[in-house]
Design a protein around this motif. Structure first.
Motif, PDB file in Angstrom:
ATOM      1  N   ASP A 353      43.603  52.949  33.852  1.00  9.89           N
ATOM      2  CA  ASP A 353      43.420  51.504  33.740  1.00  9.89           C
ATOM      3  C   ASP A 353      44.692  50.808  34.238  1.00  9.89           C
ATOM      4  OD1 ASP A 353      43.256  48.824  32.540  1.00  9.89           O
ATOM      5  OD2 ASP A 353      41.599  49.636  31.340  1.00  9.89           O
ATOM      6  N   PRO A 363      43.943  43.061  33.588  1.00  8.37           N
ATOM      7  CA  PRO A 363      43.500  44.041  34.582  1.00  8.37           C
ATOM      8  C   PRO A 363      44.022  43.713  35.984  1.00  8.37           C
ATOM      9  CG  PRO A 363      41.653  43.205  33.273  1.00  8.37           C
ATOM     10  CD  PRO A 363      42.832  42.347  32.939  1.00  8.37           C
ATOM     11  N   ALA A 365      42.852  44.436  39.454  1.00  5.49           N
ATOM     12  CA  ALA A 365      41.808  44.943  40.362  1.00  5.49           C
ATOM     13  C   ALA A 365      42.338  45.101  41.790  1.00  5.49           C
ATOM     14  CB  ALA A 365      40.607  44.009  40.345  1.00  5.49           C
ATOM     15  N   ASP A 366      43.237  44.191  42.215  1.00  6.07           N
ATOM     16  CA  ASP A 366      43.727  44.254  43.602  1.00  6.07           C
ATOM     17  C   ASP A 366      44.462  45.557  43.849  1.00  6.07           C
ATOM     18  OD1 ASP A 366      42.681  41.799  43.970  1.00  6.07           O
ATOM     19  OD2 ASP A 366      44.576  40.709  43.698  1.00  6.07           O
ATOM     20  N   ALA A 368      44.084  48.325  42.193  1.00  5.40           N
ATOM     21  CA  ALA A 368      43.134  49.456  42.145  1.00  5.40           C
ATOM     22  C   ALA A 368      42.517  49.660  43.530  1.00  5.40           C
ATOM     23  CB  ALA A 368      42.061  49.200  41.089  1.00  5.40           C
ATOM     24  N   LYS A 384      37.155  53.485  42.229  1.00  4.01           N
ATOM     25  CA  LYS A 384      37.544  52.574  41.144  1.00  4.01           C
ATOM     26  C   LYS A 384      36.281  51.964  40.571  1.00  4.01           C
ATOM     27  CE  LYS A 384      37.862  48.476  43.931  1.00  4.01           C
ATOM     28  NZ  LYS A 384      36.699  47.780  43.419  1.00  4.01           N
ATOM     29  N   TYR A 388      36.326  45.211  34.925  1.00  9.41           N
ATOM     30  CA  TYR A 388      37.257  44.347  35.659  1.00  9.41           C
ATOM     31  C   TYR A 388      37.663  44.977  36.994  1.00  9.41           C
ATOM     32  CZ  TYR A 388      37.389  42.872  30.827  1.00  9.41           C
ATOM     33  OH  TYR A 388      37.016  42.497  29.567  1.00  9.41           O
ATOM     34  N   GLU A 389      36.955  46.015  37.408  1.00  8.35           N
ATOM     35  CA  GLU A 389      37.191  46.695  38.698  1.00  8.35           C
ATOM     36  C   GLU A 389      38.628  47.200  38.840  1.00  8.35           C
ATOM     37  OE1 GLU A 389      35.252  47.640  41.128  1.00  8.35           O
ATOM     38  OE2 GLU A 389      33.423  46.838  40.231  1.00  8.35           O
ATOM     39  N   ASN A 390      39.248  47.536  37.719  1.00 11.06           N
ATOM     40  CA  ASN A 390      40.665  47.900  37.767  1.00 11.06           C
ATOM     41  C   ASN A 390      40.937  49.338  37.323  1.00 11.06           C
ATOM     42  OD1 ASN A 390      39.958  47.367  35.028  1.00 11.06           O
ATOM     43  ND2 ASN A 390      42.138  47.274  34.556  1.00 11.06           N
TER      44      ASN A 390
END
Ligand SMILES: Cc1ncc(COP(=O)(O)O)c(C=O)c1O
Length: 419
Positions: A353, A363, A365-366, A368, A384, A388-390
């Motif tokens: 995470d 989070p 995300a960028d 990740a 990923k 939160y796409e992270n």
């Protein structure tokens, strides 16, 4: 015209590709994948070819049966019976009857129909940000994708301890309470629960493993309200989480219905609903079941070979050992890089995470997204996901070795140091 453009035209825009610069894979063997330019990648993502890409025993079983006979389950054939018996031998309790289908979606669709038939109720309970498949019914049960919320559907919170959905010290109580609330909400809408459909590791919300005691308590809560328990083992099953064949066994809990898919056919479309003789008989009293491709002799030969490979190569023990080793390595990286807020998961089903800062747990995300592309350039495929796409998703074939784990860990180290 290049392949990406041709693909867009031929398949339409709803198909997605991984990576800013997508990989064009042409060959696989074990944990390795090769692209069209001959570049070799360590696969740390794919759980379908779980016993390794193109495992020779699986390929041989498929080819031999395909060269002999392929029909369907309206004729007697020993393969489908043996496959069912093998699966039953791995299941706890009374879970001994298999109904074969072709995808995890079909398994979850049928499991829902069985639960509704047995209970006479329509209500379904799923987690926030779930994914269970893509038919019209199961899409509605996939709350990460669908925003439909019919009266017969209620949601609970997956038991995330890193970003708790509840205040207070007793998170287990809070999360079991969330299931109780979902049942209450169904009742307020004039519905009664047919079933909860529940992952044994919550994948889509970001590799969330339940605390000890959670499944026991959740199962009891649902059963006390008259519903059944459908354990979605499409991802967590087949030894993925280590120590046990099935994810729910970490809590010694026994569901009423289990759905299987992905690793079951090592790339061949094979999935199943597993249930008790009593539930199967009560469903059969009302409905026949026929699935043209489900459980055909070739699919069943593949399914048997996958189980034999897992046993012959002691892959359950491998996942337990390598999962612990890899997770410990990720925790060392967590001590080194502040961006790693949490390391989660069980066996070879792990998540990292990423956070903008550890205090706020915001989070990232960028990063990740950046990391999975950097890792690809390092020759290691991960992905990923998460609410939160992270969360970096690490879920390699279960034939993963210590050398493979070391390569993954040093590639992660190199990429984190470059951020
Ligand atoms: C937990 C879970 N259940 C069900 C499914 C659906 O399986 P399929 O894509 O084989 O229909 C998936 C697919 O990603 C899944 O992850």
């Amino acid at each position: 015209m290049d392949l990406i453009e041709r693909r867009k035209r031929a398949l339409g825009p709803s198909y997605r590709l991984f990576y800013g610069n997508p990989v064009h894979l042409v060959r696989g063997e074990g944990v390795w994948l090769w692209d069209a330019e001959g570049r070799k990648y360590l696969d740390c993502y794919n759980n379908v070819a779980s016993v390794g890409h193109c495992h020779p025993d699986v390929v041989a079983a498929l080819a031999s049966q395909a060269a002999t006979l392929n029909t369907h389950t309206r004729y007697l054939h020993v393969n489908v019976i043996e496959l069912s018996e093998k699966i039953a031998s791995k299941m706890p309790g009374d879970l001994s009857v298999c109904i074969f289908v072709c995808t995890g979606t079909e398994a979850n669709d049928l499991a829902t129909r069985i639960a509704r038939t047995i209970t006479g109720h329509a209500g379904m309970i799923v987690s926030e940000y779930s994914y269970h498949g893509n038919s019209t019914l199961v899409h509605t049960l996939s709350t990460a994708e669908s925003d439909e919320r019919p009266d017969w559907l209620s949601l609970f919170e997956a038991p995330c301890r890193y970003r708790p959905a509840f205040k207070g010290d007793d998170l287990l109580d809070g999360y079991v309470g969330s299931v109780r609330d979902a049942i209450g909400s169904l009742k307020r809408k004039g519905q009664e629960p047919a079933a909860i459909m529940i992952d044994s590791i919550f994948d889509c919300p970001g590799t969330i493993e339940a605390p000890q005691g959670y499944f026991q308590q959740v199962y009891k809560t649902v059963r006390d309200a008259g519903g059944l328990v459908i354990a979605d083992e499409v991802q967590a099953g087949y030894c993925r989480t280590g120590n046990h064949w099935w994810g729910f066994e970490h809590d010694s809990a026994v569901p009423d219905i289990v759905t299987l898919g992905k690793p079951m056919g090592a790339g061949h479309p094979l999935a199943a609903v597993v249930t008790t003789p009593d539930i199967a008989a009560r469903f059969a009293a009302k409905f026949d079941y026929f699935n043209t491709f489900g459980g055909n002799p070739v699919s069943a030969a593949v399914g048997k070979a996958v189980i034999d490979v897992i046993d012959n190569e002691s892959l359950l023990e491998n996942v337990t050992r390598l999962g612990a080793y890899t997770k410990a390595g990720l925790q060392k990286l967590q001590n080194k890089y502040d961006i790693i807020g949490d390391v989660r998961g069980r066996g070879l089903f792990l998540g990292i995470d990423l956070v903008k800062d550890r205090a706020s747990r915001t989070p990232d995300a960028d990063t990740a997204l950046k990391m999975i592309n950097l890792m690809k350039d390092e020759g290691v495929l991960i992905s990923k996901h998460g609410r939160y796409e992270n969360v970096l998703k690490i879920r390699p074939p279960i034939v993963f070795s210590k050398d493979n784990a070391d390569q993954l860990l040093s590639a992660l180290d190199a990429c984190f140091s470059r951020l």
